[in-house]
Enzyme design. Structure first.
Site, PDB file in Angstrom:
ATOM      1  N   GLU A 151      64.875 169.936 -12.564  1.00  0.00           N
ATOM      2  CA  GLU A 151      64.266 170.838 -13.672  1.00  0.00           C
ATOM      3  C   GLU A 151      64.704 172.170 -13.640  1.00  0.00           C
ATOM      4  OE1 GLU A 151      59.558 172.895 -13.908  1.00  0.00           O
ATOM      5  OE2 GLU A 151      60.092 171.349 -12.628  1.00  0.00           O
ATOM      6  N   ASP A 185      54.394 170.073   4.730  1.00  0.00           N
ATOM      7  CA  ASP A 185      55.972 169.815   5.114  1.00  0.00           C
ATOM      8  C   ASP A 185      56.385 170.301   6.332  1.00  0.00           C
ATOM      9  OD1 ASP A 185      56.133 172.340   4.439  1.00  0.00           O
ATOM     10  OD2 ASP A 185      57.468 172.389   3.019  1.00  0.00           O
ATOM     11  N   ALA A 207      53.067 169.124  -2.464  1.00  0.00           N
ATOM     12  CA  ALA A 207      51.809 169.504  -2.546  1.00  0.00           C
ATOM     13  C   ALA A 207      50.582 168.673  -2.474  1.00  0.00           C
ATOM     14  CB  ALA A 207      51.708 170.527  -3.904  1.00  0.00           C
TER      15      ALA A 207
END
Length: 308
Positions: A57, A186, A202
């Site tokens: 991204e 995490d 998430a």
């Protein structure tokens, strides 16, 4: 490594993302007034390590920014000639997605002008650039989008950890021998029934948080505890650039502009508050229609801190 940490910008916190954005813009501004061509090229070279969703991204965003948004704002440089390099040690980008979607993502990146280096390991990282194998890429902006070390929670708790440093937990997400201490997100190493680890993303952390809340409520109310934690994978989404994204819902796989719109709607839906959803939706719609990114302000104080 300490030296690598100083040279490369991380993205695991909001502050890191803002600092990376400033660094990209500052590098372009400095290139505008730089007379040495070698230094100018290094300022206009952006190296991104890690081709997961974050790295892909970011590579797409920087490439679009340099080629479509910034060219009209500079006189001495052509930002369309900026080099965006994406480095991945694995055999393909977005390895967690199906191969056909991964191939589409790589094609979309290369169409934007991103140089994709696969199967290559970073062997050194300095303020001057990044060394990939025996090849050195001069870059003043290096972004670390690969894996990061887990928080030292396992050390704090004196509990076992996996190879990545994540705390190994019980089936109810409590730390071994510490039933009143829960480790989620995490920071925790959770293995599913199929033997695969729960991803450190998430949605997984949200599910773990909701599960731990149920466990605590059951204990307070002296009720039977819920069964072991089970992760429900809701699908994987990744965006490459404007009108280019991929979605993997298992049997359903999408790519292109349809996937991009679904990706945007999904992210807006999970924002907190109607006002936030409306503001982000309006901002994204403006960027989509105009091609202008609104967050290009650099304050003098931030610039000086970046350089020092």
């Amino acid at each position: 490594r300490a030296g690598w940490r100083r040279a490369a910008h991380g993205l695991h916190r909001v502050e890191g993302a803002a600092r990376t954005r400033r660094r990209v813009l500052v590098s372009v501004e400095r290139a505008e007034t730089e007379i040495d061509p070698v230094t100018r090229d290094a300022l206009l070279t952006f190296a991104i390590v890690g081709a997961g969703p974050t790295g892909v991204e970011l590579a797409g965003i920087i490439a679009e920014l340099a080629r479509k948004t910034l060219p009209r704002e500079f006189r001495n440089i052509d930002t369309r000639k900026a080099k965006v390099v994406l480095i991945e040690a694995g055999p393909r980008v977005l390895s967690s997605f199906a191969e056909e979607l991964s191939a589409y993502a790589q094609q979309a990146l290369e169409k934007l002008g991103v140089e994709v280096h696969l199967g290559e390991f970073v062997t050194d990282c300095t303020a001057a650039g990044v060394k990939v194998g025996e090849k050195f890429i001069a870059s003043k902006t290096i972004v670390w989008a690969a894996g990061v070390q887990a928080s030292p929670a396992a050390k704090w708790l004196n509990s076992p950890a996996d190879r990545a440093g994540r705390a190994i937990v019980e089936k109810d997400l409590s730390a071994p021998g510490l039933p009143k201490v829960f480790v989620i997100g995490d920071t925790a190493s959770v293995v599913q029934n199929n033997g695969k680890p729960v991803p450190g993303i998430a949605p997984a952390a949200k599910q773990q948080g909701a599960y731990v809340a149920k466990v605590i409520r059951a204990r307070l109310q002296a009720k039977p505890a819920p069964g072991p934690f089970r992760y429900w994978h809701q699908g994987s989404l990744a965006t490459i650039g404007k009108s280019a994204a991929i979605i993997d819902f298992g049997k359903i796989k999408l790519k292109g502009w349809i996937a991009w719109w679904i990706w945007g709607i999904a992210h807006i839906y999970f924002l907190i508050g109607t006002r936030s959803r409306f503001a982000v939706a309006w901002s994204w719609l403006w960027i989509y229609l105009s091609g202008q990114h609104s967050a290009r302000l650099i304050t003098q104080k931030e610039t000086m801190r970046e350089e020092n």
